[in-house]
Scaffold this active site. Structure first.
Site, mmCIF file in Angstrom:
data_model
loop_
_atom_site.group_PDB
_atom_site.id
_atom_site.type_symbol
_atom_site.label_atom_id
_atom_site.label_comp_id
_atom_site.label_asym_id
_atom_site.label_seq_id
_atom_site.Cartn_x
_atom_site.Cartn_y
_atom_site.Cartn_z
ATOM 1 C CB CYS A 64 -1.022 -0.029 1.437
ATOM 2 S SG CYS A 64 -0.361 -0.205 2.727
ATOM 3 C CG ASP B 226 -8.069 1.898 1.046
ATOM 4 O OD1 ASP B 226 -7.040 1.494 0.772
ATOM 5 O OD2 ASP B 226 -8.697 1.532 1.832
ATOM 6 C CG HIS C 194 -5.204 -1.287 1.298
ATOM 7 N ND1 HIS C 194 -5.305 -0.121 1.579
ATOM 8 C CD2 HIS C 194 -4.449 -2.100 1.796
ATOM 9 C CE1 HIS C 194 -4.263 -0.099 2.600
ATOM 10 N NE2 HIS C 194 -3.527 -1.338 2.613
#
Length: 217
Positions: A47, A171, A173
């Site tokens: 990440c 994000d 992810h």
């Protein structure tokens, strides 16, 4: 690495947390890098690299024309070259944080970054003015990481509503085929997150690139 196949500016069109809030947002374009987006399997550890790549894409769109976003192996190679990491770091699954992001941006673009450290999540309110000033002056995206909440994320804006504030989180992810900005927003991969929803027990480090985009005057 080409950004042509990646979605750009995935925060656009997202609803405000509160209609009366004041928004301070990223200026210029960026590409959304996430797990597996280039076929490289970094699930569970990449990440920080993906958020760095998103920041690099912003640099390329708005600062340094025709530059390439570094791959994860290239990022690891740079950190070894800078002697921040040992040779064993190459081809590993070790995470990187805000400090490493700062080093790579400085190496690739000759741009300094400001590191902001917050001892625990409940103290994020103390840096609201710093974040507002950053987006107003520089307009560049921010990388945010922590220890307990150790996942890295991109910060593309801040909204102020009286005594409350929320961060616009991108994000990295997400795993899967990119559908649309609306899909990612509806699934929460880009969202407004109130400061009170960050973990109070975690410290946070933020990397703020100190360069103005072409859209800033």
């Amino acid at each position: 690495m080409s950004t042509s196949k990646l979605l750009t500016n995935i925060h656009e069109g997202i609803e405000n947390v509160k209609q009366s809030g004041r928004n301070h947002l990223v200026s210029g374009n960026y590409a959304y890098y996430h797990y597996l987006c280039d076929g490289f399997d970094d699930r569970g550890w990449g990440c920080g690299y993906r958020t760095l790549q998103t920041l690099c894409s912003w640099m390329n769109y708005n600062f340094k024309d025709n530059a390439e976003v570094p791959s994860i192996p290239r990022i690891q190679e740079i950190l070894v070259e800078l002697e921040d990491k040992p040779k064993s770091f190459m081809n590993s699954q070790q995470w990187i944080g805000s400090f490493e992001v700062c080093l790579v941006i400085d190496k690739l673009y000759d741009i300094p970054c400001k590191i902001v450290h917050v001892n625990k999540g409940e103290e994020l309110q103390t840096i609201v003015d710093t974040l507002v000033a950053h987006f107003e002056r520089f307009g560049s995206p921010i990388m945010m990481g922590g220890d307990v909440d150790c996942s890295s994320k991109g910060i593309m804006g801040i909204q102020i509503n009286h005594n409350d504030a929320s961060l616009l989180v991108v994000d990295p992810h997400y795993v899967g085929r990119e559908q649309s900005k609306e899909f990612l927003q509806n699934k929460g991969w880009v969202k407004w997150q109130p400061l009170k929803d960050f973990l109070s027990s975690s410290f946070y480090n933020l990397c703020l690139p100190q360069v103005k985009s072409k859209h800033k005057v």
